[in-house]
Design an enzyme around this catalytic site. Sequence first.
Site, PDB file in Angstrom:
ATOM      1  CB  ALA A  12      -1.109   6.106  -6.073  1.00  0.00           C
ATOM      2  N   GLY A  13       2.156   5.761  -4.853  1.00  0.00           N
ATOM      3  CA  GLY A  13       3.069   6.363  -3.896  1.00  0.00           C
ATOM      4  C   GLY A  13       4.324   6.913  -4.538  1.00  0.00           C
ATOM      5  CG  PHE A  14       8.750   8.621  -3.074  1.00  0.00           C
ATOM      6  CD1 PHE A  14       9.168   9.431  -4.117  1.00  0.00           C
ATOM      7  CD2 PHE A  14       9.706   8.108  -2.205  1.00  0.00           C
ATOM      8  CE1 PHE A  14      10.522   9.732  -4.293  1.00  0.00           C
ATOM      9  CE2 PHE A  14      11.050   8.399  -2.362  1.00  0.00           C
ATOM     10  CZ  PHE A  14      11.460   9.203  -3.414  1.00  0.00           C
ATOM     11  CG  ASP A  64      -6.573  -2.393   2.728  1.00  0.00           C
ATOM     12  OD1 ASP A  64      -5.861  -3.390   2.947  1.00  0.00           O
ATOM     13  OD2 ASP A  64      -6.617  -1.407   3.486  1.00  0.00           O
ATOM     14  CE1 TYR A 190       8.502   0.125   6.788  1.00  0.00           C
ATOM     15  CE2 TYR A 190      10.788   0.482   7.408  1.00  0.00           C
ATOM     16  CZ  TYR A 190       9.811   0.384   6.434  1.00  0.00           C
ATOM     17  OH  TYR A 190      10.150   0.531   5.118  1.00  0.00           O
TER      18      TYR A 190
END
Length: 371
Positions: A12-14, A64, A190
């Site tokens: 559902a992300g970019f 998740d 990250y």
Amino acid sequence: MTTECVLVTGGAGFIGSHLVDALLERGHTVRVYDNLEPQVHGPSREQGEWPAYLSPEAERVLGDVRDREALRRALQGVEAVFHMAALVGVGQSMAEVERYVDVNVRGTGVLLDLLSTEKHQVGRLIVPSSTAVYGEGAYSCTACGTVYPEPRGEAQLQAREWEMRCPSCGQMATALPIVEEKPAQPASVYAVTKRSQEEMCLVVGRAYGIPTVALRYFNVYGPRQSPLNPYTGVVTLFTQRLLEGKPPLIYEDGEQTRDFVQVSDVVQANLLALERVQDGALALNVGSGRPASIRQVASLLGQALGREIAPDIPGIYRPGDVRHSWADIARAQALLGYTPHVSFVDGVREFSAAICSVGQSSIPALEDSDI
């Protein structure tokens, strides 16, 4: 082309949502597995509201990646996995170390444990990595050849000496495109988690005979890029400031370079990895193969938005920032047939048009973030 049932974690992300659209267009059955992270999707997503841009043709599973039972169910009948789910944001990762490691590394571990210990039909695994794993770029020294300098020290930055020097002889060095063999020099939590993700996937893929590709994305931009995301990037940050009538804030002298790759080209690389990699495990750069300076970004956005405001370049800096980073894409071209189609000029125009079409009021104020 054989159609398959494909799972897209973080779908559902970019980038994931664009990939979902492309997979559906090719006739695949697509299952989206996403936790609708509020920092990406907004506080309304806490109620389980899926973004309007996500195709209704895709099956949607709210979950998740650390939830083993939910992920096991999502894998049923799946023949290929795009593991897009991850927390992103260089600066934020340094303040939320445990959370980033838990989601990115343990979450990937849960997926790989299922693939290595339980029955499944998964025949391919594609995982996005990041240019962040490289750290500082690659350089050429006239005396020493190709060199890989460490990040610039505080004394050099305070002296406003922005360009890189050869770590062996101290001469000024010339930036080179980054090849996949460049040693990893992650400079943030990250980056460490992305390196761990790709290495874990490649190791498990090799061990269990699952063809696996890690795609090292450079600076991705395009429609649906959330301004709420801490990794939203300089294109969105500059756009917001220009729309507010403010000058883009540029660090150092603005001549630092990045490789900006439009999201449709990133999707192209993912589809090619699915279709053409039938065995083995490998890591590939995904970028445009062309550097653009941060000054150029500000100028092109100003022109596209009709807000040609001179940038603010006060000479400030951020310790640890990379000076030059762009991709050598020869390996992806040779192995996948990958060819970027969207120039940065055209991509910026499309991005600006998309932002303006939704209206300035719908774009929340931003803080300066990762470039």
